[in-house]
Design an enzyme around this catalytic site. Structure first.
Site, PDB file in Angstrom:
ATOM      1  CB  CYS A  76      20.553  96.545  58.821  1.00  0.00           C
ATOM      2  SG  CYS A  76      21.909  97.660  58.665  1.00  0.00           S
TER       3      CYS A  76
ATOM      4  CB  CYS B 121      23.703  95.376  58.864  1.00  0.00           C
ATOM      5  SG  CYS B 121      22.681  96.933  59.439  1.00  0.00           S
ATOM      6  CG  ASP B 122      22.206  91.155  57.820  1.00  0.00           C
ATOM      7  OD1 ASP B 122      23.239  91.459  58.615  1.00  0.00           O
ATOM      8  OD2 ASP B 122      20.986  91.944  58.564  1.00  0.00           O
TER       9      ASP B 122
END
Ligand code: NDP
Length: 322
Positions: free
Chosen positions: A141, A144-145
């Site tokens: 992701c 997200c990261d």
């Protein structure tokens, strides 16, 4: 005297399949409506958040929150209002029956309504070293990261739109992004591919596969052992992050033939309605979260659609006088 095999199971007001963000939000709302939802936690309890590290974009957490902690809190919140969580996954479902009949191992569960929040699983390469480094430099992701890749050289795996989109997004953080495609053909749309090709921070490797992720001992990705299938070359690419962009598989196979799925097996949504309403054919059946969302796939959108599904269930039961 009745034995267990002949006892008719109670009819539940609602059963929720999946315990990720959407399923647990649906559980909180359904429980607060006194529907005593049963949540079947599924194959990956906690869903994709449970394998993420820091979540920095969930509103209300200015310093971010660990994915597993966020999920644990949602579980506690659902249980506090009367949701029943069961560590089990669906064996099969018969939606031609009324009430709907679910099978979990040897158990039969009857329910008036059903919320399908079974999510989508990111595809992985399934290398042992990759699996060991999820959350430690390996991620599926970028949204997200990506931030953690700031100032680093990284790799993105895949040749479709997801990989191109991730790679372009990640150039905001990483100094260099190498897209590793296993063939020389791309599934990506022309426009996305051209954007990636023209980007000064993006490089491409074709016909190349990852054989091993390095850094397992230190729990920190150090590089990738690569193999060029055409030339036979083997070498190490030093990168601090590897993002998988090789697609997702929606967890909807139990409903094939019973619910309309699109070409990639996502549950089809009604136009302009984020939560799938099955209408007259399958009254009281709803889908929310990533199993029906190929576009946004965020914790907050999954949570939002879980809320909508639970509100629909409540409205449905009330309208039917159930
Ligand atoms: P796709 O199925 O389109 O592409 C997957 C890519 O990953 C392919 O290049 C495939 O290679 C590769 N791949 C699959 N498995 C492996 C593996 N084990 N090892 C190495 N490579 C692998 O998935 P996407 O997620 O990219 O896209 C799904 C859908 O979502 C598409 O319709 C896409 O257009 C859409 N989408 C649209 C976006 C947008 O418009 N902004 C953004 C993201 C997705 P191979 O070709 O060799 O099989």
């Amino acid at each position: 005297m009745s034995d267990a095999s002949t006892t008719t199971p109670e009819i539940r007001d609602t059963v929720i399949l999946g315990s990720g963000c959407s399923g647990l939000t649906a559980a909180i709302y359904a429980a607060r409506s006194n529907l005593k939802p049963l949540v079947l936690e599924g194959h990956e309890p906690g869903g994709q958040l449970s394998i993420t590290t820091l979540v920095e974009n969930f509103p209300g957490w200015p310093e971010g929150v660990q994915g597993p902690e966020l999920i644990e809190n949602m579980k506690k919140q659902a249980v506090r209002f009367g949701a029943e969580l069961k560590l089990a996954h669906l064996t099969s479902a018969d939606l031609s029956k009324s009430p709907y009949e679910l099978t979990v191992g040897k158990e039969t569960i009857l329910t008036r309504t059903l919320i399908i929040a079974s999510g989508a699983s990111a595809r992985w390469l399934n290398l042992p070293s990759e699996q060991a480094l999820i959350g430690f430099g390996v991620s599926s992701c970028a949204t997200c990261d990506g931030f953690f890749a700031s100032g680093k050289e990284i790799a993105v795996i895949g040749g479709g739109d997801s990989a191109m989109e991730e790679a372009i997004f990640l150039t905001r953080f990483a100094t260099k992004v190498t897209i590793i495609n296993r063939t020389e053909n791309f599934r990506a749309s022309k426009i996305m591919l051209e954007r990636a090709l023209a980007h000064p921070q993006i490089e491409f490797l074709h016909n190349t596969v990852v054989e091993e992720c390095l850094g397992v001992e230190d729990k920190d990705l150090k590089g990738l052992k690569l193999y060029n299938k055409k030339t036979g070359d083997r070498w190490t690419l030093p990168v601090s992050f590897m993002f998988l962009g090789i697609g997702h598989t929606p967890n909807a196979s139990a409903f094939k033939g019973q619910i309309d799925l699109d070409a990639d097996d996502y549950i089809k949504t009604n136009e302009n309605v984020f939560v799938t309403l099955m209408g007259e054919r399958l009254p009281g059946v709803y889908a929310c979260g990533d199993v029906q969302d190929r576009r946004y796939r965020q914790a907050i959108t999954a949570a939002g659609s879980g809320c909508m599904a639970a509100l629909e269930v409540e409205k449905f039961l009330e309208e039917k006088g159930l």
